[in-house]
Design an enzyme around this catalytic site. Sequence first.
Site, PDB file in Angstrom:
ATOM      1  CE  LYS A   1      77.101  86.479  14.710  1.00  9.08           C
ATOM      2  NZ  LYS A   1      76.715  87.530  15.660  1.00  9.08           N
TER       3      LYS A   1
ATOM      4  NE  ARG B   1      73.863  83.993  19.997  1.00  7.76           N
ATOM      5  CZ  ARG B   1      73.407  84.523  18.850  1.00  7.76           C
ATOM      6  NH1 ARG B   1      73.291  83.791  17.782  1.00  7.76           N
ATOM      7  NH2 ARG B   1      73.078  85.787  18.798  1.00  7.76           N
TER       8      ARG B   1
ATOM      9  NE  ARG C   1      70.147  94.202  13.871  1.00 12.99           N
ATOM     10  CZ  ARG C   1      70.825  93.108  14.225  1.00 12.99           C
ATOM     11  NH1 ARG C   1      71.967  92.820  13.630  1.00 12.99           N
ATOM     12  NH2 ARG C   1      70.383  92.342  15.195  1.00 12.99           N
TER      13      ARG C   1
ATOM     14  NE  ARG D   1      66.724  90.753  15.400  1.00 15.38           N
ATOM     15  CZ  ARG D   1      67.898  90.115  15.358  1.00 15.38           C
ATOM     16  NH1 ARG D   1      68.595  90.091  14.241  1.00 15.38           N
ATOM     17  NH2 ARG D   1      68.371  89.521  16.427  1.00 15.38           N
TER      18      ARG D   1
ATOM     19  NE  ARG E   1      70.314  90.327  20.683  1.00 13.60           N
ATOM     20  CZ  ARG E   1      70.230  91.029  19.552  1.00 13.60           C
ATOM     21  NH1 ARG E   1      69.651  92.212  19.542  1.00 13.60           N
ATOM     22  NH2 ARG E   1      70.729  90.552  18.449  1.00 13.60           N
TER      23      ARG E   1
HETATM   24  P1  AMP Z   1      70.765  86.602  16.271  1.00 15.36           P
HETATM   25  O1  AMP Z   1      69.892  86.984  15.137  1.00 15.36           O
HETATM   26  O2  AMP Z   1      71.881  85.677  15.854  1.00 15.36           O
HETATM   27  O3  AMP Z   1      71.251  87.783  17.067  1.00 15.36           O
HETATM   28  O4  AMP Z   1      69.856  85.731  17.269  1.00 15.36           O
HETATM   29  C1  AMP Z   1      68.697  86.276  17.871  1.00 15.36           C
HETATM   30  C2  AMP Z   1      68.315  85.473  19.099  1.00 15.36           C
HETATM   31  O5  AMP Z   1      68.053  84.109  18.734  1.00 15.36           O
HETATM   32  C3  AMP Z   1      69.393  85.372  20.169  1.00 15.36           C
HETATM   33  O6  AMP Z   1      69.409  86.480  21.039  1.00 15.36           O
HETATM   34  C4  AMP Z   1      68.969  84.081  20.887  1.00 15.36           C
HETATM   35  O7  AMP Z   1      67.858  84.296  21.728  1.00 15.36           O
HETATM   36  C5  AMP Z   1      68.510  83.208  19.721  1.00 15.36           C
HETATM   37  N1  AMP Z   1      69.652  82.432  19.164  1.00 15.36           N
HETATM   38  C6  AMP Z   1      70.203  82.547  17.927  1.00 15.36           C
HETATM   39  N2  AMP Z   1      71.218  81.683  17.766  1.00 15.36           N
HETATM   40  C7  AMP Z   1      71.315  81.001  18.928  1.00 15.36           C
HETATM   41  C8  AMP Z   1      72.193  79.980  19.419  1.00 15.36           C
HETATM   42  N3  AMP Z   1      73.183  79.489  18.657  1.00 15.36           N
HETATM   43  N4  AMP Z   1      71.990  79.525  20.689  1.00 15.36           N
HETATM   44  C9  AMP Z   1      71.003  79.988  21.452  1.00 15.36           C
HETATM   45  N5  AMP Z   1      70.161  80.960  21.078  1.00 15.36           N
HETATM   46  C10 AMP Z   1      70.304  81.467  19.822  1.00 15.36           C
END
Ligand code: AMP
Length: 212
Positions: A13, A88, A127, A160, A171
């Site tokens: 994404k 989400r 990654r 990360r 996740r």
């Molecule tokens: P991402 O980089 O989008 O994979 O996000 C990394 C982490 O940030 C996720 O595993 C969640 O812990 C938190 N996070 C990001 N976006 C959201 C969201 N829309 N709702 C809740 N937690 C989020």
Amino acid sequence: MNLILLGAPGSGKGTQAKFLVRKYSIPQISTGDILREEVKSGTVLGLKAKEYMDKGQLVPDEVVVGMVEERVKKGDCRTGFILDGFPRTVAQADALEGTLQRMKKALSRVILVNVDEDELVKRLTGRRVCEKCGAGYHVIFDPPKQEGVCDKCQGKLYQRDDDKESTIRNRLKVYNNQTTPLIEYYQKKQLLSMVDGMGSIEEIFGRISKAL
Ligand code: AMP
């Protein structure tokens, strides 16, 4: 053009959002990136969010909903935005709808990037990200010229915390339980386009462009 990119962690994404930013000159709003910035700056919100992020859990809805509401009201979103990693949960999607209604805006399209789970795990464990400029690499699929060093700015590459295998499994579970209901949610609103997320970055971008 008000877009949502929906897809599991590792579906690409973020990469595709960056291509869309260039094509449509509208900003990418990544809640993950915003939260990581908060963590880096050591804010109260960041410290609270880190506890959830390190476990691969979702940060509470009210935190991210408030963040996104503030962000979409900024001037650079006037002609559109690309939401990457938000919503989400169904509660987040409902809140977004309310925010957009109040702003007299509506979603243009929701793109679901579909990738099978084995591939997601392969992508996420390999990654690496530059700590200086944020550029993304993959140890096998897109390695830097020199191991551990960013090609663009010579910054140090890191993994990360939430890209470790045990957190990744969690996740993906969270995605399957809490985020996949959004597929039906947006299907019912006739906003959803499903795109095959396997193949080269350019191929996938071609499919997204066609869907738009
Ligand atoms: P991402 O980089 O989008 O994979 O996000 C990394 C982490 O940030 C996720 O595993 C969640 O812990 C938190 N996070 C990001 N976006 C959201 C969201 N829309 N709702 C809740 N937690 C989020």
